[in-house]
Design an enzyme around this catalytic site. Structure first.
Site, short mmCIF file in Angstrom:
data_model
loop_
_atom_site.label_atom_id
_atom_site.label_comp_id
_atom_site.label_asym_id
_atom_site.label_seq_id
_atom_site.Cartn_x
_atom_site.Cartn_y
_atom_site.Cartn_z
N GLY A 24 0.85 -1.18 0.00
CA GLY A 24 0.00 0.00 0.00
C GLY A 24 0.88 1.24 0.00
O GLY A 24 1.95 1.24 0.63
N TYR A 58 -3.19 9.86 -4.13
CA TYR A 58 -2.13 9.78 -3.12
C TYR A 58 -1.01 10.81 -3.39
O TYR A 58 -0.17 11.05 -2.54
CB TYR A 58 -1.51 8.38 -3.07
CG TYR A 58 -2.45 7.24 -2.75
CD1 TYR A 58 -3.76 7.47 -2.33
CD2 TYR A 58 -2.03 5.92 -2.86
CE1 TYR A 58 -4.62 6.42 -2.05
CE2 TYR A 58 -2.88 4.87 -2.57
CZ TYR A 58 -4.17 5.11 -2.17
OH TYR A 58 -5.00 4.06 -1.90
N TRP A 89 -10.29 8.69 -9.23
CA TRP A 89 -10.70 9.50 -8.08
C TRP A 89 -12.15 10.02 -8.26
O TRP A 89 -12.69 10.07 -9.37
CB TRP A 89 -9.70 10.65 -7.86
CG TRP A 89 -10.06 11.52 -6.68
CD1 TRP A 89 -10.26 12.86 -6.68
CD2 TRP A 89 -10.28 11.09 -5.32
NE1 TRP A 89 -10.58 13.29 -5.42
CE2 TRP A 89 -10.62 12.23 -4.56
CE3 TRP A 89 -10.25 9.84 -4.68
CZ2 TRP A 89 -10.90 12.17 -3.19
CZ3 TRP A 89 -10.55 9.78 -3.32
CH2 TRP A 89 -10.86 10.93 -2.59
N SER A 179 -6.34 -1.56 4.12
CA SER A 179 -6.12 -1.40 5.56
C SER A 179 -6.07 -2.73 6.32
O SER A 179 -6.72 -2.88 7.36
CB SER A 179 -7.19 -0.50 6.18
OG SER A 179 -7.22 0.74 5.51
N PRO A 180 -5.34 -3.71 5.82
CA PRO A 180 -5.34 -5.02 6.49
C PRO A 180 -4.65 -5.00 7.84
O PRO A 180 -4.74 -5.96 8.60
CB PRO A 180 -4.58 -5.93 5.51
CG PRO A 180 -3.65 -4.99 4.81
CD PRO A 180 -4.41 -3.70 4.67
N LEU A 181 -3.97 -3.87 8.15
CA LEU A 181 -3.32 -3.77 9.46
C LEU A 181 -4.05 -2.81 10.38
O LEU A 181 -3.57 -2.48 11.46
CB LEU A 181 -1.86 -3.31 9.28
CG LEU A 181 -0.98 -4.25 8.45
CD1 LEU A 181 0.41 -3.66 8.30
CD2 LEU A 181 -0.89 -5.62 9.10
N TRP A 189 -10.12 10.58 9.15
CA TRP A 189 -10.97 9.70 8.32
C TRP A 189 -11.16 8.30 8.89
O TRP A 189 -11.86 7.48 8.33
CB TRP A 189 -10.44 9.62 6.87
CG TRP A 189 -8.97 9.28 6.74
CD1 TRP A 189 -7.93 10.15 6.79
CD2 TRP A 189 -8.39 7.98 6.55
NE1 TRP A 189 -6.72 9.48 6.65
CE2 TRP A 189 -6.98 8.15 6.48
CE3 TRP A 189 -8.90 6.69 6.41
CZ2 TRP A 189 -6.09 7.09 6.30
CZ3 TRP A 189 -8.02 5.62 6.22
CH2 TRP A 189 -6.63 5.83 6.17
N ARG A 238 9.53 -2.99 8.30
CA ARG A 238 8.14 -3.46 8.29
C ARG A 238 7.71 -3.93 6.90
O ARG A 238 6.91 -4.85 6.77
CB ARG A 238 7.21 -2.37 8.84
CG ARG A 238 7.42 -2.16 10.34
CD ARG A 238 6.33 -1.31 10.96
NE ARG A 238 6.43 0.09 10.67
CZ ARG A 238 7.14 0.97 11.37
NH1 ARG A 238 7.83 0.55 12.43
NH2 ARG A 238 7.17 2.24 11.04
N ILE A 239 8.25 -3.29 5.86
CA ILE A 239 7.96 -3.75 4.49
C ILE A 239 8.40 -5.20 4.36
O ILE A 239 7.67 -6.05 3.85
CB ILE A 239 8.70 -2.85 3.45
CG1 ILE A 239 8.05 -1.46 3.40
CG2 ILE A 239 8.70 -3.50 2.07
CD1 ILE A 239 8.82 -0.44 2.57
P1 A2P Z 1 4.65 2.66 8.49
O1 A2P Z 1 4.53 3.14 7.07
O2 A2P Z 1 5.41 3.62 9.35
O3 A2P Z 1 5.17 1.23 8.59
P2 A2P Z 1 -2.82 -0.33 6.73
O4 A2P Z 1 -2.08 -0.97 5.61
O5 A2P Z 1 -3.72 -1.25 7.49
O6 A2P Z 1 -3.51 0.94 6.30
O7 A2P Z 1 -1.76 0.09 7.85
C1 A2P Z 1 -0.77 1.00 7.59
C2 A2P Z 1 -0.22 1.54 8.90
O8 A2P Z 1 0.40 0.51 9.67
C3 A2P Z 1 0.84 2.57 8.62
O9 A2P Z 1 0.73 3.58 9.58
C4 A2P Z 1 2.15 1.80 8.75
O10 A2P Z 1 3.18 2.66 9.16
C5 A2P Z 1 1.80 0.77 9.82
N1 A2P Z 1 2.47 -0.55 9.65
C6 A2P Z 1 2.76 -1.18 8.50
N2 A2P Z 1 3.32 -2.38 8.74
C7 A2P Z 1 3.37 -2.52 10.10
C8 A2P Z 1 3.84 -3.55 10.96
N3 A2P Z 1 4.37 -4.67 10.49
N4 A2P Z 1 3.72 -3.33 12.30
C9 A2P Z 1 3.20 -2.20 12.79
N5 A2P Z 1 2.74 -1.20 12.02
C10 A2P Z 1 2.81 -1.35 10.67
#
Ligand code: A2P
Length: 285
Positions: A24, A58, A89, A179-181, A189, A238-239
């Site tokens: 994303g 974006y 958009w 938004s899977p995280l 929003w 985190r990527i």
């Molecule tokens: P960051 O870019 O600093 O890693 P979603 O994909 O659900 O919208 O979530 C994105 C959010 O979660 C971003 O703020 C991202 O921040 C953060 N994020 C991405 N990967 C992780 C992870 N493995 N652990 C914790 N937070 C994460």
């Protein structure tokens, strides 16, 4: 489903396929340093991502395009290895605006084609150059359009609309989970009534069992159900972590226990547009 880091495409009904995890790339443009999107897309391709989820709105699509083109030039990937999803958009939902917007995205990316083009949000805003049109009192300027008509134009280079429509009508659709995280929890929003997903005790406990993080468990849960995930991260560690989800699997029982966490509350509520006549989230689906 035998998914691996090297081969994690899942089939679509028309013979195409989609990598089940994508990067994303949304990050508030006012708060995001220039260049970080490009570095992140390149880092993602280096660790094995082959699906990038982006959008005109974006305001970093040019960085995504540069990253992909540089990785192709380096010989790391071929264009056909990459799956790019772009988005139409809300100011361009009138059918005659779809093609010009797709062409603008191609120009920004400097790519010949994209792999998927979807409607960002099914709510039309006043057409024009302003991405977020408002009147002098700050009131959102909405617009009326016929979403079916928006779909009736060529908006996806690989799928033809009749097939796509039929595909949707039969509900035989591959779902892409945004938004899977649990999002970045931006209060402008996001509905923050639920606690942060990644602090969930069950996800943490399961993560400890497999030596994984709560995020990896959350992503694996979706992937194991055949749902495509597009976690956003601009952080190299985190990527990488978010891609390490093909070397473990959750048991049936664990999958079921994660299902019980359902709160039926969406994070991405976009309540600022809840008075739009086409606001999609009043209905449950
Ligand atoms: P960051 O870019 O600093 O890693 P979603 O994909 O659900 O919208 O979530 C994105 C959010 O979660 C971003 O703020 C991202 O921040 C953060 N994020 C991405 N990967 C992780 C992870 N493995 N652990 C914790 N937070 C994460």
């Amino acid at each position: 489903m035998d998914l691996s880091a090297a081969d994690h495409r899942i089939p679509l009904s028309d013979g195409n396929s989609i990598p089940i995890i994508g990067l994303g790339t949304y990050s508030d443009p006012r708060l995001t340093p220039k260049g970080i999107c490009k570095t992140s897309v390149k880092a993602a391709i280096d660790v094995g991502y082959r699906h990038i989820d982006g959008a005109y709105v974006y305001q970093n699509e040019h960085e995504v395009g540069e990253a992909i083109r540089e990785k192709i030039a380096e010989g790391k990937v071929r264009r056909e290895d990459i799956f790019y999803c772009g988005k139409l958009w809300c100011t361009a939902l009138d059918p005659e605006n779809v093609r010009p917007c797709l062409e603008r995205t191609l120009k920004i990316l400097q790519l010949d084609y994209i792999d998927l083009y979807i409607i960002e949000l099914p709510m039309a805003f006043q057409p024009g150059d302003k991405i977020y049109p408002r009147d002098e009192n700050g009131k959102w300027l909405y617009h009326k359009t016929n979403l079916c008509a928006t779909w009736e134009v060529e908006c996806h280079p690989y799928f033809i609309q009749t097939k796509l429509l039929k595909f949707c009508q039969q509900h035989d659709i591959v779902i892409v989970a945004y938004s899977p995280l649990g999002t970045s929890r931006d209060p402008t929003w996001v509905n923050l009534s639920s606690p942060p997903l990644l602090t969930d005790p069950l996800l943490k406990v399961l993560g400890e069992k497999y030596n994984k993080t709560a995020a990896q468990v959350a992503l694996r849960f979706n992937v194991q159900r055949g749902v495509v995930v597009i976690p956003k991260s601009f952080n190299p560690e985190r990527i990488k972590d978010n891609f390490q989800i093909f070397d473990f699997s959750l048991t049936e029982e664990e999958m079921k226990s994660i299902e019980t966490l359902n709160k039926n509350v969406r994070f991405v509520e976009m309540s600022m547009w809840s008075d739009h006549p086409e606001y999609p989230f009043h209905e449950e689906y």
